[in-house]
Write an enzyme that holds these catalytic residues in place. Structure first.
Site, PDB file in Angstrom:
ATOM      1  N   ASP A  81       0.777  -1.209   0.017  1.00  0.00           N
ATOM      2  CA  ASP A  81      -0.111  -0.031  -0.063  1.00  0.00           C
ATOM      3  C   ASP A  81       0.773   1.414   0.209  1.00  0.00           C
ATOM      4  O   ASP A  81       1.869   1.344   0.794  1.00  0.00           O
ATOM      5  CB  ASP A  81      -1.056  -0.180   1.218  1.00  0.00           C
ATOM      6  CG  ASP A  81      -2.138   0.820   0.927  1.00  0.00           C
ATOM      7  OD1 ASP A  81      -2.155   1.224   0.039  1.00  0.00           O
ATOM      8  OD2 ASP A  81      -2.577   0.992   1.939  1.00  0.00           O
ATOM      9  N   GLU A 133      -3.484   6.588  -7.579  1.00  0.00           N
ATOM     10  CA  GLU A 133      -4.319   7.550  -7.050  1.00  0.00           C
ATOM     11  C   GLU A 133      -4.385   8.530  -7.702  1.00  0.00           C
ATOM     12  O   GLU A 133      -3.330   9.169  -7.976  1.00  0.00           O
ATOM     13  CB  GLU A 133      -4.127   7.699  -5.479  1.00  0.00           C
ATOM     14  CG  GLU A 133      -4.787   8.912  -4.843  1.00  0.00           C
ATOM     15  CD  GLU A 133      -4.644   8.953  -3.408  1.00  0.00           C
ATOM     16  OE1 GLU A 133      -4.587  10.149  -2.796  1.00  0.00           O
ATOM     17  OE2 GLU A 133      -4.327   7.919  -2.592  1.00  0.00           O
ATOM     18  N   GLY A 179      -6.692   7.598   8.970  1.00  0.00           N
ATOM     19  CA  GLY A 179      -6.543   7.689  10.155  1.00  0.00           C
ATOM     20  C   GLY A 179      -7.875   8.049  11.053  1.00  0.00           C
ATOM     21  O   GLY A 179      -8.945   7.619  10.104  1.00  0.00           O
ATOM     22  N   HIS A 206     -10.102   4.679   0.041  1.00  0.00           N
ATOM     23  CA  HIS A 206      -9.195   4.577   0.966  1.00  0.00           C
ATOM     24  C   HIS A 206      -9.932   5.286   2.133  1.00  0.00           C
ATOM     25  O   HIS A 206     -10.684   6.085   2.058  1.00  0.00           O
ATOM     26  CB  HIS A 206      -7.776   5.332   0.734  1.00  0.00           C
ATOM     27  CG  HIS A 206      -6.755   4.411  -0.192  1.00  0.00           C
ATOM     28  ND1 HIS A 206      -5.601   3.920   0.301  1.00  0.00           N
ATOM     29  CD2 HIS A 206      -7.106   4.120  -1.301  1.00  0.00           C
ATOM     30  CE1 HIS A 206      -5.027   3.246  -0.806  1.00  0.00           C
ATOM     31  NE2 HIS A 206      -5.859   3.206  -1.696  1.00  0.00           N
ATOM     32  N   GLY A 207      -9.217   4.967   3.518  1.00  0.00           N
ATOM     33  CA  GLY A 207      -9.502   5.545   4.754  1.00  0.00           C
ATOM     34  C   GLY A 207     -10.940   5.599   4.950  1.00  0.00           C
ATOM     35  O   GLY A 207     -11.695   6.309   5.440  1.00  0.00           O
TER      36      GLY A 207
END
Length: 289
Positions: A81, A133, A179, A206-207
């Site tokens: 990743d 990305e 996060g 993501h996230g």
């Protein structure tokens, strides 16, 4: 079985479900996630990245991930990743990772294309699928601060980016963040719809730890096929520790594994992947390098 991430995501895209990408870095996470995967009969992506190398030796942990995948009846990809450069990517592949993400999203558009295409050209020769990305999520920080300079995925640039790089899946920036979210996530589903209209390859979120179940489900309906989870696994582990601080560590570790398994199971059910591991007989099985 060690399977192709690209093939897994194509099946997920066609079936309108998402594959969980669990970022993990220790035994408790691996055991908890795999317990959930095999009980729910789900395909999965086990991921690792540079942020974990202070805690875990990648050379040995990668071998553990690969062996666990090879001996599972479920299709599993081992994914690097947020690789930042070719040196990191090549080292990950040497360690046994069979899919990678090149993240040059902090660069300008043309430089992102150049770096991503260089990685794709290298990886395609050895059959390793590549994620990249467009837009930029950025590092973990206060969510409000992040949104003040957030770089959303530009739908009009997405098709050009995919065509010129030849990537297998595209990570989107739609208000998601890495996060812990310090305020309610503002997920822009309109941008996601526009990106989906522009490109045909699988899309990635993501996230996702902390994004509402409703927004996750809508994202999958629109076209997200891979969803990254890490923070919620950590939170589950920390809650298990906090609930039993005086337990012997041998028993406490079992509680942590169970807590991670429960949280991973929730995600697999939410993403709609349960049972799809049994429908993977036509997936490409990747030989061990």
């Amino acid at each position: 079985m060690l399977a192709s991430m690209s093939e897994m995501l194509k099946k997920a895209q066609a079936g309108r479900y998402a594959i969980a990408n669990f970022d993990i870095w220790n035994n408790e996470m691996l055991f908890g996630v795999m317990n959930a995967v095999e009980k729910t009969r789900s395909p999965v992506i086990l991921a690792f990245g540079s942020g974990f190398t202070d805690n875990t030796d990648i050379y040995y942990y990668a071998k553990m991930l690969v062996e666990r995948a090879r001996h599972s009846p479920m299709p599993i990809a081992i994914h690097w990743d947020h690789g930042r450069n070719m040196e990191i990517i090549q080292n990950a592949i040497r360690c046994g990772f069979n899919s990678i993400m090149i993240d040059a999203s902090a660069q300008e558009f043309e430089e992102n294309i150049r770096i991503s295409k260089e990685v794709v050209d290298y990886c395609k020769i050895i059959g390793v699928p590549v994620e990249a990305e467009l837009g930029h999520i950025g590092p973990e920080t206060e969510y409000e601060e992040l949104l003040s300079h957030y770089k959303y995925t530009d739908p009009d640039m997405a098709a050009e980016f995919v065509e010129r790089t030849g990537i297998d899946c595209l990570a989107t920036a739609i208000g998601n963040a890495h996060g812990v979210y310090t305020s309610e996530p503002q997920i822009n589903l309109d941008i996601l719809r526009q990106v989906r209209d522009k490109v045909e390859i699988p899309l990635v979120l993501h996230g996702a730890s902390g994004i509402s179940d409703a927004d996750v489900k809508k994202s999958i309906e629109i076209g997200i096929s891979k969803i990254n989870i890490h923070t919620e696994l950590c939170q589950a582990a920390m809650s298990a520790y906090a609930a039993n601080p005086d337990k012997p560590y041998l028993k406490l570790q079992q509680d942590v594994i169970a807590a991670i398994e429960a949280r991973a199971t929730e995600k697999l059910e939410l993403f709609g992947s349960c049972g799809h591991g049994e429908k993977a007989s036509d997936l490409q099985i990747v030989p061990t390098r």
